[in-house]
Design a protein around this motif. Sequence first.
Motif, PDB file in Angstrom:
ATOM      1  N   GLU B 277     107.244 -17.377 105.355  1.00 54.29           N
ATOM      2  CA  GLU B 277     107.206 -16.176 104.515  1.00 54.29           C
ATOM      3  C   GLU B 277     108.501 -15.384 104.645  1.00 54.29           C
ATOM      4  O   GLU B 277     109.074 -14.927 103.655  1.00 54.29           O
ATOM      5  CB  GLU B 277     106.026 -15.286 104.903  1.00 54.29           C
ATOM      6  N   THR B 278     108.965 -15.230 105.881  1.00 59.99           N
ATOM      7  CA  THR B 278     110.224 -14.524 106.115  1.00 59.99           C
ATOM      8  C   THR B 278     111.359 -15.230 105.391  1.00 59.99           C
ATOM      9  O   THR B 278     112.205 -14.607 104.744  1.00 59.99           O
ATOM     10  CB  THR B 278     110.535 -14.493 107.626  1.00 59.99           C
ATOM     11  N   THR B 281     111.095 -14.620 101.669  1.00 62.92           N
ATOM     12  CA  THR B 281     111.531 -13.264 101.347  1.00 62.92           C
ATOM     13  C   THR B 281     113.053 -13.180 101.350  1.00 62.92           C
ATOM     14  O   THR B 281     113.666 -12.565 100.471  1.00 62.92           O
ATOM     15  CB  THR B 281     110.966 -12.264 102.382  1.00 62.92           C
TER      16      THR B 281
END
Lengths: 226, 405
Positions: B277-278, B281
């Motif tokens: 997810e990081t 992003t």
Amino acid sequence: MIEVKNVSKTYVTGAGSFDALKEVSFTIHDGEFVAIMGPSGSGKSTLMHILGALDVPTNGTYVLDGKDVSTLSEDELADIRREHIGFVFQSFNLLPRASVIRNVTLPLVYKQIPKEQREKIATASLKSAGLDEQYFYHLSNQLSGGQIQRVAIARALVNQPSLILADEPTGNLDSHTGQIVLETFQKLNREEKRTIILITHESDVAEHADRIIFIRDGAIESDKPV
Amino acid sequence: MIISDLLEETFLALSSNKVRSGLTILGIIIGISSVIAMVSIGQGSQASIQASIQSIGANLIQVQPGSQRSFAGVATQRGSAKSLTAEDAQAIADEISVAQAVAPEVSSRYQVAVKGTNTNTSIVGTTSSYTQVRNVQVIEGNFITDQQNSSVAKVAVLGPTVSTDLFGEGVSPVGQTIRINGSQFTVIGLTVIKGGSSFSNQDDMIFIPLSTAQRYFSGDEYVTSISVQATSEKTVDELETEITNLLLSRHHLDAASADFSILNQTDIIATASSVTETFTTLLAAVAGISLVVGGIGIMNMMLTSVTERTKEIGLRKAIGAKRKEIEQQFLVESVMLTLAGGIIGIALGLGISYVVSVLGIVSTSVSWSSVLLAFGVSAAIGIVFGYYPARRAAGMNPIVALRYE
């Protein structure tokens, strides 16, 4: 009817204030063909801007068709221009790359008139202005100077204005086409009873009107019929 | 102005300068397409990492022996203690309702030989429920049965890698005899190829009955780990608590001195997800910056356009256009530009993520919410970056504008 009473316009610049118009008063009745004449710097352009509801006077009143225009806001002035005034400019100011019909219908777009009706009104105006029907769907930059100015006149007629303001309409034309354009104005005045104000610095152009108001240094020097 | 007129004006204005409009929206196209492609790649890798972890077995909890403590308090390696037994596994299966299946195992590496070749691989002693818990399927023959477990049968199920190492590609090992650490075993099955998963390669293993492994290899009743499957994703945490409580009471210990440790698969997935997810992003943020640059390009073009069309603006005002109408016209122009860029960008982004998928780099997954978002963002950019130029056009003095050369 146009009533101008004691109209003054003062521009304040960094170098001090300058009186472009000083206590100008006159009346123009419906159906008149008037030339406003004067040398450059006389204040005739300032007067034209006030008559055309593009600007408001510093002092005095300007009443157009019974309505005092001299104190209106920017958007109210836009309403007056849309409903009551037709402009013809020295530099024509047509939209390039747009057809003749499109140029003429443009004022009606802002009056929110439906498209089919717009074309009908525009065709009638173009005929009044004397443009040949074969050019109606040409692009405006394919026309000659005389034809372009006829399109501009048709555009000024299209909203049925109470006043047509022509600012040096022959300034960018040769004398022959200029003559034709001036005759078009005369015809519109005589046959359709249009009120026309012609702003010019040339006396032979002004002589096509029925009355000449001569301005010098912001004041009326003379106002008499031709 | 009526909407249809507004759109017509806009179309004419934009199409009269096709090259400039096209070059300007290129910035938006690149920005939007990279946002969509990057997010789809990020989400695709997240999904594939999750699938890879899930392939070890779904909703899995692994119980391992804790580290051994001497009386002096020196701890040895975690998992080295002998504290878990097959009876512990049986107790978990019997007493905990949210434990769907339990597979104890004893594993160790040994030399395996058939005539002529040999290899060194993991020998896993386990029970029949291993297939369910660890998601192992047999392609040929059978897996170890409970009956073979109670009779301490010397049978073996091979992983595909081991089978290839020992018998060669495409040769069926079922019915053959192999020697594991000197003892003879009959091959009774072959498992399906799973591919090397992140934690242990289940293709490179030999499965034998738990009892056999304990008797012939480890020589005691302990197990090296117990895999437990929860009834559902929701009961994984409950299962973990119940196993802890059960084992503590069976071993007569309190929580501080637990002689086992529990590995929760859900936690591993959560950690892996937060990493991807990081990453997603970060990728989206970089793409977002290019979108802002594209927006500045739009603003630049609109400002140029407003200056170029000063005379036209003057004329429109002279024939009665209001401030708001001029503002609207230029705003709609910039929104149209960015929306066109947005639509082309979405198409391009979908194309890129499709190509990335087809080429097998990462199997991408496009979320429709990111497409909708991209569409909204492109419209918003049009409004934000078109507002100032439109205000400038609307605020022009008609007299000055008409005289502009």
